[in-house]
Design a protein around this motif. Structure first.
Motif, PDB file in Angstrom:
ATOM      1  N   LEU A 299      36.242  -3.058 -13.321  1.00  0.00           N
ATOM      2  CA  LEU A 299      37.037  -4.286 -13.437  1.00  0.00           C
ATOM      3  C   LEU A 299      36.876  -5.158 -12.192  1.00  0.00           C
ATOM      4  CD1 LEU A 299      40.300  -2.877 -15.065  1.00  0.00           C
ATOM      5  CD2 LEU A 299      38.568  -4.327 -16.153  1.00  0.00           C
ATOM      6  N   VAL A 300      36.821  -4.529 -11.024  1.00  0.00           N
ATOM      7  CA  VAL A 300      36.595  -5.291  -9.788  1.00  0.00           C
ATOM      8  C   VAL A 300      35.207  -5.925  -9.815  1.00  0.00           C
ATOM      9  CG1 VAL A 300      36.397  -5.137  -7.279  1.00  0.00           C
ATOM     10  CG2 VAL A 300      38.190  -3.856  -8.465  1.00  0.00           C
ATOM     11  N   LEU A 301      34.214  -5.169 -10.258  1.00  0.00           N
ATOM     12  CA  LEU A 301      32.840  -5.679 -10.356  1.00  0.00           C
ATOM     13  C   LEU A 301      32.774  -6.890 -11.282  1.00  0.00           C
ATOM     14  CD1 LEU A 301      29.754  -5.410  -9.904  1.00  0.00           C
ATOM     15  CD2 LEU A 301      29.730  -3.721 -11.754  1.00  0.00           C
ATOM     16  N   ALA A 302      33.391  -6.786 -12.454  1.00  0.00           N
ATOM     17  CA  ALA A 302      33.373  -7.890 -13.409  1.00  0.00           C
ATOM     18  C   ALA A 302      34.127  -9.104 -12.867  1.00  0.00           C
ATOM     19  CB  ALA A 302      33.986  -7.443 -14.741  1.00  0.00           C
ATOM     20  N   GLY A 303      35.264  -8.870 -12.195  1.00  0.00           N
ATOM     21  CA  GLY A 303      36.031  -9.979 -11.634  1.00  0.00           C
ATOM     22  C   GLY A 303      35.260 -10.734 -10.574  1.00  0.00           C
ATOM     23  N   GLY A 304      34.577 -10.008  -9.693  1.00  0.00           N
ATOM     24  CA  GLY A 304      33.773 -10.671  -8.671  1.00  0.00           C
ATOM     25  C   GLY A 304      32.645 -11.476  -9.270  1.00  0.00           C
ATOM     26  N   ALA A 305      31.979 -10.909 -10.288  1.00  0.00           N
ATOM     27  CA  ALA A 305      30.885 -11.636 -10.940  1.00  0.00           C
ATOM     28  C   ALA A 305      31.393 -12.926 -11.577  1.00  0.00           C
ATOM     29  CB  ALA A 305      30.218 -10.746 -11.984  1.00  0.00           C
ATOM     30  N   ALA A 306      32.525 -12.852 -12.256  1.00  0.00           N
ATOM     31  CA  ALA A 306      33.064 -14.044 -12.919  1.00  0.00           C
ATOM     32  C   ALA A 306      33.413 -15.134 -11.898  1.00  0.00           C
ATOM     33  CB  ALA A 306      34.299 -13.673 -13.743  1.00  0.00           C
ATOM     34  N   LEU A 307      33.911 -14.728 -10.738  1.00  0.00           N
ATOM     35  CA  LEU A 307      34.305 -15.713  -9.722  1.00  0.00           C
ATOM     36  C   LEU A 307      33.115 -16.483  -9.141  1.00  0.00           C
ATOM     37  CD1 LEU A 307      37.101 -13.882  -7.692  1.00  0.00           C
ATOM     38  CD2 LEU A 307      37.351 -15.917  -9.125  1.00  0.00           C
ATOM     39  N   THR A 308      31.921 -15.913  -9.206  1.00  0.00           N
ATOM     40  CA  THR A 308      30.766 -16.609  -8.628  1.00  0.00           C
ATOM     41  C   THR A 308      30.325 -17.806  -9.466  1.00  0.00           C
ATOM     42  OG1 THR A 308      29.189 -15.100  -9.708  1.00  0.00           O
ATOM     43  CG2 THR A 308      29.897 -14.543  -7.468  1.00  0.00           C
ATOM     44  N   VAL A 309      30.994 -18.058 -10.580  1.00  0.00           N
ATOM     45  CA  VAL A 309      30.693 -19.261 -11.353  1.00  0.00           C
ATOM     46  C   VAL A 309      30.997 -20.525 -10.554  1.00  0.00           C
ATOM     47  CG1 VAL A 309      32.952 -19.591 -12.465  1.00  0.00           C
ATOM     48  CG2 VAL A 309      30.854 -20.186 -13.720  1.00  0.00           C
ATOM     49  N   ILE A 310      31.746 -20.379  -9.460  1.00  0.00           N
ATOM     50  CA  ILE A 310      32.100 -21.518  -8.601  1.00  0.00           C
ATOM     51  C   ILE A 310      30.951 -21.932  -7.683  1.00  0.00           C
ATOM     52  CG2 ILE A 310      34.519 -20.782  -8.576  1.00  0.00           C
ATOM     53  CD1 ILE A 310      34.073 -19.715  -5.733  1.00  0.00           C
ATOM     54  N   ALA A 311      29.819 -21.236  -7.750  1.00  0.00           N
ATOM     55  CA  ALA A 311      28.761 -21.398  -6.750  1.00  0.00           C
ATOM     56  C   ALA A 311      28.258 -22.830  -6.614  1.00  0.00           C
ATOM     57  CB  ALA A 311      27.590 -20.462  -7.076  1.00  0.00           C
ATOM     58  N   ARG A 312      28.265 -23.623  -7.685  1.00  0.00           N
ATOM     59  CA  ARG A 312      27.708 -24.969  -7.612  1.00  0.00           C
ATOM     60  C   ARG A 312      28.582 -25.930  -6.816  1.00  0.00           C
ATOM     61  NH1 ARG A 312      25.055 -27.320 -13.024  1.00  0.00           N
ATOM     62  NH2 ARG A 312      24.427 -28.822 -11.449  1.00  0.00           N
ATOM     63  N   ASP A 313      29.897 -25.695  -6.839  1.00  0.00           N
ATOM     64  CA  ASP A 313      30.818 -26.670  -6.260  1.00  0.00           C
ATOM     65  C   ASP A 313      31.595 -26.157  -5.055  1.00  0.00           C
ATOM     66  OD1 ASP A 313      30.230 -28.581  -8.352  1.00  0.00           O
ATOM     67  OD2 ASP A 313      31.450 -27.339  -9.681  1.00  0.00           O
ATOM     68  N   ALA A 314      31.711 -24.860  -4.897  1.00  0.00           N
ATOM     69  CA  ALA A 314      32.537 -24.301  -3.821  1.00  0.00           C
ATOM     70  C   ALA A 314      31.744 -24.223  -2.520  1.00  0.00           C
ATOM     71  CB  ALA A 314      33.029 -22.911  -4.225  1.00  0.00           C
ATOM     72  N   PRO A 315      32.438 -24.175  -1.380  1.00  0.00           N
ATOM     73  CA  PRO A 315      31.734 -23.950  -0.110  1.00  0.00           C
ATOM     74  C   PRO A 315      31.084 -22.573  -0.097  1.00  0.00           C
ATOM     75  CG  PRO A 315      34.125 -23.820   0.180  1.00  0.00           C
ATOM     76  CD  PRO A 315      33.898 -24.339  -1.203  1.00  0.00           C
ATOM     77  N   ASN A 316      30.064 -22.432   0.719  1.00  0.00           N
ATOM     78  CA  ASN A 316      29.307 -21.189   0.733  1.00  0.00           C
ATOM     79  C   ASN A 316      30.170 -19.972   1.041  1.00  0.00           C
ATOM     80  OD1 ASN A 316      27.092 -22.739   0.172  1.00  0.00           O
ATOM     81  ND2 ASN A 316      25.937 -22.211   2.013  1.00  0.00           N
ATOM     82  N   TRP A 317      31.165 -20.132   1.944  1.00  0.00           N
ATOM     83  CA  TRP A 317      31.975 -18.978   2.301  1.00  0.00           C
ATOM     84  C   TRP A 317      32.727 -18.420   1.100  1.00  0.00           C
ATOM     85  CZ3 TRP A 317      37.116 -18.980   1.301  1.00  0.00           C
ATOM     86  CH2 TRP A 317      37.756 -20.214   1.175  1.00  0.00           C
ATOM     87  N   ALA A 318      33.131 -19.303   0.180  1.00  0.00           N
ATOM     88  CA  ALA A 318      33.843 -18.842  -1.013  1.00  0.00           C
ATOM     89  C   ALA A 318      32.912 -18.050  -1.935  1.00  0.00           C
ATOM     90  CB  ALA A 318      34.443 -20.031  -1.756  1.00  0.00           C
ATOM     91  N   VAL A 319      31.659 -18.503  -2.014  1.00  0.00           N
ATOM     92  CA  VAL A 319      30.677 -17.767  -2.816  1.00  0.00           C
ATOM     93  C   VAL A 319      30.403 -16.408  -2.188  1.00  0.00           C
ATOM     94  CG1 VAL A 319      28.342 -17.810  -3.770  1.00  0.00           C
ATOM     95  CG2 VAL A 319      29.641 -19.946  -3.562  1.00  0.00           C
ATOM     96  N   PHE A 320      30.279 -16.374  -0.871  1.00  0.00           N
ATOM     97  CA  PHE A 320      30.051 -15.100  -0.185  1.00  0.00           C
ATOM     98  C   PHE A 320      31.218 -14.135  -0.430  1.00  0.00           C
ATOM     99  CE2 PHE A 320      27.567 -17.688   3.189  1.00  0.00           C
ATOM    100  CZ  PHE A 320      26.448 -17.722   2.357  1.00  0.00           C
ATOM    101  N   ALA A 321      32.444 -14.663  -0.423  1.00  0.00           N
ATOM    102  CA  ALA A 321      33.620 -13.817  -0.666  1.00  0.00           C
ATOM    103  C   ALA A 321      33.608 -13.236  -2.079  1.00  0.00           C
ATOM    104  CB  ALA A 321      34.895 -14.619  -0.424  1.00  0.00           C
ATOM    105  N   ALA A 322      33.234 -14.066  -3.063  1.00  0.00           N
ATOM    106  CA  ALA A 322      33.164 -13.590  -4.446  1.00  0.00           C
ATOM    107  C   ALA A 322      32.102 -12.509  -4.591  1.00  0.00           C
ATOM    108  CB  ALA A 322      32.872 -14.761  -5.381  1.00  0.00           C
TER     109      ALA A 322
END
Length: 445
Positions: A299-322
């Motif tokens: 569930l943690v793995l799936a949640g992190g993967a889903a959060l990376t959908v922000i990669a186009r618009d979010a700052p890089n640090w947020a993508v790294f955190a996801a």
């Protein structure tokens, strides 16, 4: 009940993950970009080149398991194959990226041939290697501890190889960068092979008679082992999701985040947490059970993967955190199934008195290999649907459709696959030491 394994045996066995981690990571991370952005191979054809040798392993792995089951050697049935398969893998891997510039068609043929050679050698290393825990201890909890050592070294190797491979390529540049990277990774594989061969020389191994009947007969018996079948399906689907994300790292770094060196940072975020959290996940397994631990980490793995959908618009640090959250889940999603596999194989041996461990692990590694190969294939299909533009120089500006395909192939698609895999895991029932009483579904028809 066997005695606890010594620290030396645990470390010696775990060292084999240096070889499996390097080979399991670098082609998945580097081969597809090598084909599309350096050899100029179209994304769909590149995906087929990555997939076909792995599909061959699906056929070969059970055969390799059967052969190792029937090997008679004073060193044990598995250890001779560690050396034979492992050293052959190192040589083939060094040649994989070392081809001369002959044009796209011949270059593609070179890669296909040597990747097929790598896959063949890997089968004869990986299958005996994965079979060993069921034979060196009969303790349900000791296997979890053994796997925690293995996964810790696996995670370190994945981070080392995955972070250094693109850095070596970028530092040297062009085809030469890939050639040097391939040679260095071959040396790393060799170190892992030699380390685990000598490190397991004092490991105990149980003597169980090889399974009777043909390979086909044994495969049919293995297929009736309900818990093994459910566990395998879960793991293969998650390997597919992981392979898809792994193939996307270089594309997310270059075409979405747009900064050189970002691929290395993404990869460290992906596997770095495993170095710290693998022992924690092992403790979780002891406290709540392997199955519940596997569900939680998935569930943690799936949640992190889903959060990376922000990669186009979010700052890089947020993508790294996801991506770091993906790494937290990935650590547990490696520890638990690898600790549960020997339970299923040992349960079969306890019920029948026959050794089918090699066949079990052959089927397992075949499924894992197929999943990890289908992952880049699925990502290549996403690139094709997004109209990704291949080149021989890299750095080509991509259309918006290609960037969208890259993001979805790295995020929501693998997240959905991981969540779907939990349906099979929910039906798994082997949660304690094997009961010698046979399950009706495990008996031959």
């Amino acid at each position: 009940m066997s005695e606890p394994l010594t620290r030396g045996v645990r470390l010696g066995y775990a060292t084999g993950s240096v070889a499996t981690g390097a080979f399991g990571t670098v082609p998945g991370l580097m081969l597809l970009p090598f084909l599309t952005d350096n050899l100029g191979i179209g994304a769909l054809y590149a995906g087929m080149i990555v997939l076909l040798p792995k599909a061959w392993d699906v056929i070969l792995n059970p055969i390799a398991g059967r052969i190792s089951d029937r090997t008679v050697d004073p060193r044990g049935p598995r250890r001779p194959w560690l050396l034979r398969g492992g050293l052959s893998l190192a040589v083939a891997f060094a040649l994989l990226f070392a081809g001369p510039s002959l044009g796209p068609g011949l270059d593609a043929a070179w890669v296909l041939f040597w990747f097929l050679a790598c896959a063949t050698a890997y089968a004869f290393f990986q299958v005996p290697y994965v079979a060993m825990p069921a034979e060196i201890t009969d303790s349900y909890d000791e296997r979890t501890r053994l796997m925690s050592w293995r996964v810790a070294i696996l995670a370190f190797t994945i981070m080392l190889a995955g972070a250094s491979a693109p850095a070596i390529r970028d530092a040297i540049g062009g085809r030469d960068g890939y050639r040097v990277m391939g040679l260095i990774m071959a040396v790393l594989i060799t170190l892992g092979v030699i380390g685990t061969y000598f490190g397991t020389r004092s490991a105990p191994h149980t003597e169980v008679a090889p399974g009777t009947g043909s390979l086909g007969d044994q495969l049919r018996i293995v297929s009736r082992a309900r818990d093994f079948r459910l566990l395998l399906t879960t793991f293969v689907l998650q390997a597919l999701a992981t392979g898809c994300m792994l193939a996307g790292v270089d594309y997310v770094a270059g075409d979405v985040l747009g900064k050189q060196g970002t691929a290395t940072i993404l990869f460290v975020c992906f596997v770095g947490p495993a170095l710290l959290l693998t022992p924690l996940w092992a403790r979780v397994g002891v406290l709540i059970g392997k199955k519940k631990g596997y569900v939680a980490s998935s569930l943690v793995l799936a949640g992190g993967a889903a959060l990376t959908v922000i990669a186009r618009d979010a700052p890089n640090w947020a993508v790294f955190a996801a991506v770091g959250l993906i790494g937290v889940g990935y650590a547990g999603a490696q520890v638990f199934p690898l600790a549960m596999l020997p339970d299923a194989a040992a349960a079969d041996a306890a019920r029948t008195g026959e050794n089918r461990v090699g066949v079990f692990t052959g089927v397992w590694t075949a499924g894992e290999t197929l999943g990890l190969a289908l992952g880049p294939g699925l990502f290549a299909l996403m690139l094709t649907l997004g109209d990704y533009q291949s080149s021989t120089t890299g750095g080509t500006d991509q259309p918006e459709s290609a960037v969208t395909a890259i993001v979805l192939g790295f995020s929501l698609v693998p997240a959905a696959i991981v969540l779907a895999s939990l349906w099979w895991l929910s039906r798994y029932s082997l949660t304690s030491s094997p009961d010698p009483a046979p399950e009706a579904e495990d008996l031959p028809a």
